[in-house]
Enzyme design. Structure first.
Site, PDB file in Angstrom:
ATOM      1  N   LYS A  51       0.815  -1.223   0.000  1.00 55.14           N
ATOM      2  CA  LYS A  51       0.000   0.000   0.000  1.00 55.14           C
ATOM      3  C   LYS A  51       0.844   1.267   0.000  1.00 55.14           C
ATOM      4  CE  LYS A  51      -3.507  -0.824  -0.434  1.00 55.14           C
ATOM      5  NZ  LYS A  51      -4.138  -1.352  -1.697  1.00 55.14           N
ATOM      6  N   HIS A 106       7.608  -7.349  -2.205  1.00 54.53           N
ATOM      7  CA  HIS A 106       7.313  -6.726  -0.910  1.00 54.53           C
ATOM      8  C   HIS A 106       8.295  -7.210   0.157  1.00 54.53           C
ATOM      9  CE1 HIS A 106       3.784  -4.661  -2.163  1.00 54.53           C
ATOM     10  NE2 HIS A 106       2.944  -5.662  -2.115  1.00 54.53           N
ATOM     11  N   SER A 136      -4.615   2.719   4.540  1.00 55.82           N
ATOM     12  CA  SER A 136      -4.853   2.002   3.293  1.00 55.82           C
ATOM     13  C   SER A 136      -4.754   0.495   3.507  1.00 55.82           C
ATOM     14  CB  SER A 136      -3.839   2.457   2.240  1.00 55.82           C
ATOM     15  OG  SER A 136      -4.092   1.827   1.007  1.00 55.82           O
TER      16      SER A 136
END
Length: 296
Positions: A51, A106, A136
């Site tokens: 995010k 990630h 988020s």
């Protein structure tokens, strides 16, 4: 590839190097594959904490790499154009890739450090102010059925501050990646992209050595606007079945604005967040933009 998956492992969590990952997308094999991945010097790696602008950067790099041509962006899902290295489908997609590859991750830096050590792959790391990240990420948990359902934002915020969320600590992730002073690393913030998309695309195209002529740059900026991406089914994840990502509970691309965290955080939560941030980031030179400047 994500469209071909069944509903298996939606409730499974994988723990790898003391970090939790959603088992629907990750296995021990896929995570081990990632940390031993043979990067090529021609690879472009997009690294982010969840995010933080991942999808936006995937779109920008797609256009830069393809000279502003929107064909790929309109016909190929972003997870195929720029696959996540650590997800289960990655070996199949990357194995079939030809030429210059765009790879997304990630993973924290320390898990990829050895694999990247001797590579000249170009790495783009995108940061975002952590208050907007937390909000988020919270709303994403509410719609993603492969992530734990949060009881409240207050409880989720505690987990976020303690690093007990999927993909680990935001603080460790950002400090790990941004402490690397390497010529083939490029750092940029979500907020910079929001405030000056064209300028950022010019900088990224220069870093990737893929200069865009003016008409291609103008076209790329138009297609990479937040509103354009939100309406593009190859980008907005509406292709993912409701059983995996419940679109009735929200949009993958929600608002994207700078400072939207103020609509969720209470004063008590702001104080709690600031105390943890000041403690964990005291030796980190990074600064973040938490409010959208007037008239921007």
């Amino acid at each position: 590839m994500l469209l071909n998956t069944d509903m298996a492992r939606l409730d499974v969590m994988e723990t790898f190097h003391n970090i939790s990952f959603p088992g629907h997308l990750h296995t021990q094999d896929s995570l081990n594959y990632a940390i031993h991945f043979p990067f090529q010097d021609t690879d472009t790696v997009i690294a982010t904490y969840p995010k933080s602008g991942t999808t936006w950067m995937q779109e920008i790099v797609t256009f830069v790499k393809n000279g502003g041509d929107p064909h790929l962006s309109k016909t190929v899902p972003n997870w195929t154009r720029a696959p996540w290295l650590e997800q289960y489908y990655s070996p199949e997609v990357l194995g079939a890739s030809q030429g210059h590859r765009v790879i997304t991750t990630h993973l924290p830096y320390h898990l990829l450090a050895n694999a990247l050590q001797d590579s000249k792959a170009k790495v783009i790391y995108v940061t975002r102010n952590p208050k907007d990240v937390a909000v988020s990420y919270y709303y994403f948990h509410k719609m993603a059925n492969f992530l734990p359902e949060p009881n409240s934002f207050d409880e989720f915020l505690d987990q976020f501050l303690e690093g007990k969320v999927n993909y680990g600590s935001w603080f460790d992730h950002v400090k790990g990646w941004t402490s690397q002073a390497r010529v083939n690393f490029f750092y940029i913030s979500y907020e910079e992209i929001w405030l000056d998309l064209q300028g950022c695309m010019e900088r990224i195209s220069s870093f990737l050595e893929c200069p865009l002529v003016e008409k291609d740059l103008t076209r790329s900026v138009r297609h990479c606007s937040f509103s354009s991406m939100r309406d593009n089914t190859m980008v907005n994840y509406t292709l993912i079945p409701n059983e995996i990502m419940d679109h009735s509970k929200g949009h993958f691309m929600r608002k994207g604005k700078i400072g939207d965290w103020r609509n969720t955080f209470t004063e008590e939560q702001i104080g709690r967040f600031d105390n943890v941030y000041n403690s964990l980031m005291q030796n980190c030179p990074l600064t973040f933009l938490y409010e959208c400047p007037p008239n921007s």
